[in-house]
Scaffold this motif. Structure first.
Motif, PDB file in Angstrom:
ATOM      1  N   ILE A  58      33.375  42.543  57.864  1.00  0.00           N
ATOM      2  CA  ILE A  58      32.893  41.592  58.875  1.00  0.00           C
ATOM      3  C   ILE A  58      33.763  40.331  58.905  1.00  0.00           C
ATOM      4  O   ILE A  58      34.040  39.781  59.983  1.00  0.00           O
ATOM      5  CB  ILE A  58      31.421  41.223  58.595  1.00  0.00           C
ATOM      6  N   THR A  59      34.208  39.894  57.733  1.00  0.00           N
ATOM      7  CA  THR A  59      34.960  38.630  57.642  1.00  0.00           C
ATOM      8  C   THR A  59      36.478  38.817  57.609  1.00  0.00           C
ATOM      9  O   THR A  59      37.212  37.836  57.441  1.00  0.00           O
ATOM     10  CB  THR A  59      34.533  37.857  56.375  1.00  0.00           C
ATOM     11  N   ARG A  60      36.942  40.049  57.749  1.00  0.00           N
ATOM     12  CA  ARG A  60      38.366  40.344  57.541  1.00  0.00           C
ATOM     13  C   ARG A  60      39.300  39.559  58.467  1.00  0.00           C
ATOM     14  O   ARG A  60      40.423  39.226  58.081  1.00  0.00           O
ATOM     15  CB  ARG A  60      38.631  41.850  57.689  1.00  0.00           C
ATOM     16  N   LYS A  61      38.867  39.242  59.676  1.00  0.00           N
ATOM     17  CA  LYS A  61      39.728  38.550  60.633  1.00  0.00           C
ATOM     18  C   LYS A  61      39.795  37.045  60.387  1.00  0.00           C
ATOM     19  O   LYS A  61      40.629  36.357  60.967  1.00  0.00           O
ATOM     20  CB  LYS A  61      39.243  38.834  62.058  1.00  0.00           C
ATOM     21  N   TRP A  62      38.891  36.549  59.541  1.00  0.00           N
ATOM     22  CA  TRP A  62      38.837  35.113  59.294  1.00  0.00           C
ATOM     23  C   TRP A  62      39.365  34.725  57.914  1.00  0.00           C
ATOM     24  O   TRP A  62      39.498  33.539  57.614  1.00  0.00           O
ATOM     25  CB  TRP A  62      37.394  34.600  59.434  1.00  0.00           C
ATOM     26  N   VAL A  63      39.631  35.723  57.086  1.00  0.00           N
ATOM     27  CA  VAL A  63      40.080  35.446  55.718  1.00  0.00           C
ATOM     28  C   VAL A  63      41.596  35.385  55.662  1.00  0.00           C
ATOM     29  O   VAL A  63      42.292  36.302  56.096  1.00  0.00           O
ATOM     30  CB  VAL A  63      39.568  36.532  54.745  1.00  0.00           C
ATOM     31  N   ASN A  64      42.103  34.278  55.133  1.00  0.00           N
ATOM     32  CA  ASN A  64      43.550  34.131  54.956  1.00  0.00           C
ATOM     33  C   ASN A  64      44.033  35.125  53.904  1.00  0.00           C
ATOM     34  O   ASN A  64      43.470  35.223  52.818  1.00  0.00           O
ATOM     35  CB  ASN A  64      43.871  32.703  54.504  1.00  0.00           C
ATOM     36  N   ALA A  65      45.080  35.861  54.223  1.00  0.00           N
ATOM     37  CA  ALA A  65      45.587  36.912  53.326  1.00  0.00           C
ATOM     38  C   ALA A  65      45.971  36.371  51.957  1.00  0.00           C
ATOM     39  O   ALA A  65      45.893  37.087  50.952  1.00  0.00           O
ATOM     40  CB  ALA A  65      46.787  37.610  53.972  1.00  0.00           C
ATOM     41  N   LYS A  66      46.377  35.098  51.896  1.00  0.00           N
ATOM     42  CA  LYS A  66      46.822  34.531  50.622  1.00  0.00           C
ATOM     43  C   LYS A  66      45.677  34.280  49.645  1.00  0.00           C
ATOM     44  O   LYS A  66      45.905  34.176  48.435  1.00  0.00           O
ATOM     45  CB  LYS A  66      47.563  33.215  50.887  1.00  0.00           C
ATOM     46  N   VAL A  67      44.459  34.169  50.163  1.00  0.00           N
ATOM     47  CA  VAL A  67      43.318  33.890  49.284  1.00  0.00           C
ATOM     48  C   VAL A  67      42.273  35.014  49.340  1.00  0.00           C
ATOM     49  O   VAL A  67      41.137  34.822  48.917  1.00  0.00           O
ATOM     50  CB  VAL A  67      42.650  32.544  49.649  1.00  0.00           C
ATOM     51  N   ARG A  68      42.684  36.159  49.833  1.00  0.00           N
ATOM     52  CA  ARG A  68      41.710  37.240  50.034  1.00  0.00           C
ATOM     53  C   ARG A  68      41.106  37.742  48.716  1.00  0.00           C
ATOM     54  O   ARG A  68      39.890  37.998  48.656  1.00  0.00           O
ATOM     55  CB  ARG A  68      42.340  38.404  50.798  1.00  0.00           C
ATOM     56  N   VAL A  69      41.918  37.874  47.664  1.00  0.00           N
ATOM     57  CA  VAL A  69      41.396  38.412  46.406  1.00  0.00           C
ATOM     58  C   VAL A  69      40.327  37.513  45.794  1.00  0.00           C
ATOM     59  O   VAL A  69      39.254  38.000  45.412  1.00  0.00           O
ATOM     60  CB  VAL A  69      42.543  38.684  45.408  1.00  0.00           C
ATOM     61  N   PRO A  70      40.544  36.190  45.677  1.00  0.00           N
ATOM     62  CA  PRO A  70      39.466  35.326  45.167  1.00  0.00           C
ATOM     63  C   PRO A  70      38.194  35.404  46.011  1.00  0.00           C
ATOM     64  O   PRO A  70      37.086  35.359  45.471  1.00  0.00           O
ATOM     65  CB  PRO A  70      40.075  33.922  45.222  1.00  0.00           C
ATOM     66  N   ILE A  71      38.369  35.538  47.325  1.00  0.00           N
ATOM     67  CA  ILE A  71      37.196  35.635  48.197  1.00  0.00           C
ATOM     68  C   ILE A  71      36.471  36.953  47.960  1.00  0.00           C
ATOM     69  O   ILE A  71      35.235  36.998  47.911  1.00  0.00           O
ATOM     70  CB  ILE A  71      37.614  35.492  49.674  1.00  0.00           C
ATOM     71  N   TYR A  72      37.231  38.047  47.808  1.00  0.00           N
ATOM     72  CA  TYR A  72      36.608  39.342  47.522  1.00  0.00           C
ATOM     73  C   TYR A  72      35.816  39.275  46.221  1.00  0.00           C
ATOM     74  O   TYR A  72      34.683  39.767  46.140  1.00  0.00           O
ATOM     75  CB  TYR A  72      37.666  40.443  47.402  1.00  0.00           C
TER      76      TYR A  72
END
Length: 208
Positions: A58-72
């Motif tokens: 759902i949030t994939r289009k709003w998450v910056n690729a550089k910080v995706r792992v911490p967000i996951y």
């Protein structure tokens, strides 16, 4: 529906998290001394993986690729906390038995891998189905290992003695070395099964 079934079913055999991908072996060794512990851990991981895949998709289009792992990881940790609180409130004995391994779900490689490989690139419904399928494959593996270990190691299933008082338990099956050896045989069996299924698929393709 056929495509969703294909996504779901791959986690059961072809890409089974434990027996094929060899991920998250720690809980398979540690908490499968009984069927109920194995089932509880499996269902907990299934819930976490399904919901995390849904959130990531759902949030994939709003998450910056550089910080995706911490967000996951933050997403996974939040969902794991919900699972912990529910088990602590309604199933305190199981919560105590699983102990620290519930918290370790946060760092299970299979959950982060599905978020990165599938959920971050697909829409919510397929992502949820992928997480659910992989989770059920994980649960199936845990229950298989837990059933055999409890049966041979204690002579019981779900705490019920089924082999009688005369049976002498093979205690090695309750210990991590026994689980490691048994899982090794299951990994080899799944490899043979997958090779057989691949040959059948190729044969069907050639026939068509």
């Amino acid at each position: 529906m056929k495509e969703l079934w294909k996504i779901f079913s791959k986690g059961l055999v072809l890409e089974n998290p434990i027996f094929v991908l060899a991920l998250s072996l720690c809980p398979a060794l540690a908490v499968t001394t009984s069927v109920i512990n194995a089932l509880t851990m499996g269902l907990s991981v299934t819930f976490v993986m399904s919901m995390n895949n849904l959130v990531v998709s759902i949030t994939r289009k709003w998450v910056n690729a550089k910080v995706r792992v911490p967000i996951y990881i933050t997403s996974i940790a939040t969902i794991v906390t919900v699972v912990e609180l529910l088990l602590k409130a309604f199933l305190p004995l199981l919560y105590k038995d699983l102990g620290i391994y519930l918290q370790l779900i946060v760092v299970f490689a299979i959950i982060l891998a599905r978020a990165e490989v599938f959920a971050s690139k697909n829409s919510p419904v397929p992502s949820f189905v992928d997480g659910f399928g992989m989770g059920m494959g994980f649960t199936l593996s845990m229950v298989i290992v837990g059933t055999i270990r409890e049966l041979i190691g204690n002579g019981s299933i779900l705490g019920i003695n089924v082999l009688g008082q005369a049976y002498q338990p093979a205690l090695i099956m309750i210990l991590p070395p026994g689980a490691f050896i048994f899982i090794g045989y299951l990994v080899a069996s799944f490899k043979i099964l997958n090779e057989h299924l691949e040959k059948r698929q190729k044969a069907r393709g050639e026939t068509v």
